[in-house]
Design an enzyme around this catalytic site. Structure first.
Site, PDB file in Angstrom:
ATOM      1  N   LYS A   1      69.652  48.478  99.249  1.00 27.53           N
ATOM      2  CA  LYS A   1      70.775  48.588  98.414  1.00 27.53           C
ATOM      3  C   LYS A   1      70.438  48.798  97.071  1.00 27.53           C
ATOM      4  CE  LYS A   1      74.015  46.967 101.483  1.00 27.53           C
ATOM      5  NZ  LYS A   1      73.370  47.495 102.792  1.00 27.53           N
TER       6      LYS A   1
ATOM      7  N   SER B   1      75.360  52.262 105.415  1.00 31.39           N
ATOM      8  CA  SER B   1      75.870  51.461 104.153  1.00 31.39           C
ATOM      9  C   SER B   1      75.404  52.309 102.889  1.00 31.39           C
ATOM     10  CB  SER B   1      75.492  50.278 103.881  1.00 31.39           C
ATOM     11  OG  SER B   1      73.910  50.090 103.570  1.00 31.39           O
TER      12      SER B   1
END
Length: 164
Positions: free
Chosen positions: A118, A81
């Site tokens: 993230k 990701s």
């Protein structure tokens, strides 16, 4: 001729730069600060304090200057990701902290699952966890979700150690 610098000034300079007077006068080598070893975790799960995690997959050294600014751990990246910047198997050096600012890359625990890395964005109505890989979706959590799940920041990524 060259002007002489007095002892008091030399002492001030040496304190300011954190070196010896000898070093300033060219008579001593600069001591190399010892690095500090931090554990790299393969996984961080919710509810387990980082100190108690036994899944240590490796160690990385960070410099003494960085080590003096907080508590650190490493985390091995899983998944894609955060590509292309961070790839599976890379290690991030993380400073333990429970808050962050918009734009920081953080390690977050969501709903008692394992940690995710993230970019974080704070909004008026909640937070977004943003992957850098466009084929992954942004994860949005309302203020209520953040409380209920919970969504917790456990550290801020300060460095990437890429593996080739």
């Amino acid at each position: 001729g060259r002007s002489k610098i007095d002892d008091a000034s030399l002492k001030k300079l040496s304190n300011f730069y954190g070196v010896s007077v000898d070093y300033l006068l060219g008579g001593a080598e600069l001591p190399t600060p010892k690095g500090v070893s931090v554990p790299i975790l393969g996984d961080v799960a919710a509810g387990i304090p980082i100190e108690a995690i036994t899944d240590i997959v490796d160690y990385e050294e960070i410099d003494a200057a960085m080590a003096s600014t907080g508590e650190f751990f490493g985390l091995r990246i899983k998944g894609a990701s955060m590509e292309p910047r961070m790839r599976e198997g890379d290690v991030v050096i993380v400073r333990k902290q429970d808050s962050a600012e918009t734009g920081d890359t953080v390690v977050v625990l969501v709903n008692g699952d394992s940690a995710t890395v993230k970019k974080i964005k704070y909004g008026s109505d909640g937070i977004s966890l943003i992957p850098t890989n466009p084929s992954y979706d942004v994860q949005f959590y309302s203020a209520a979700d953040v409380e209920r799940l919970p969504v917790r920041v456990i550290g801020r990524v300060v460095e990437l150690r890429a593996k080739f």
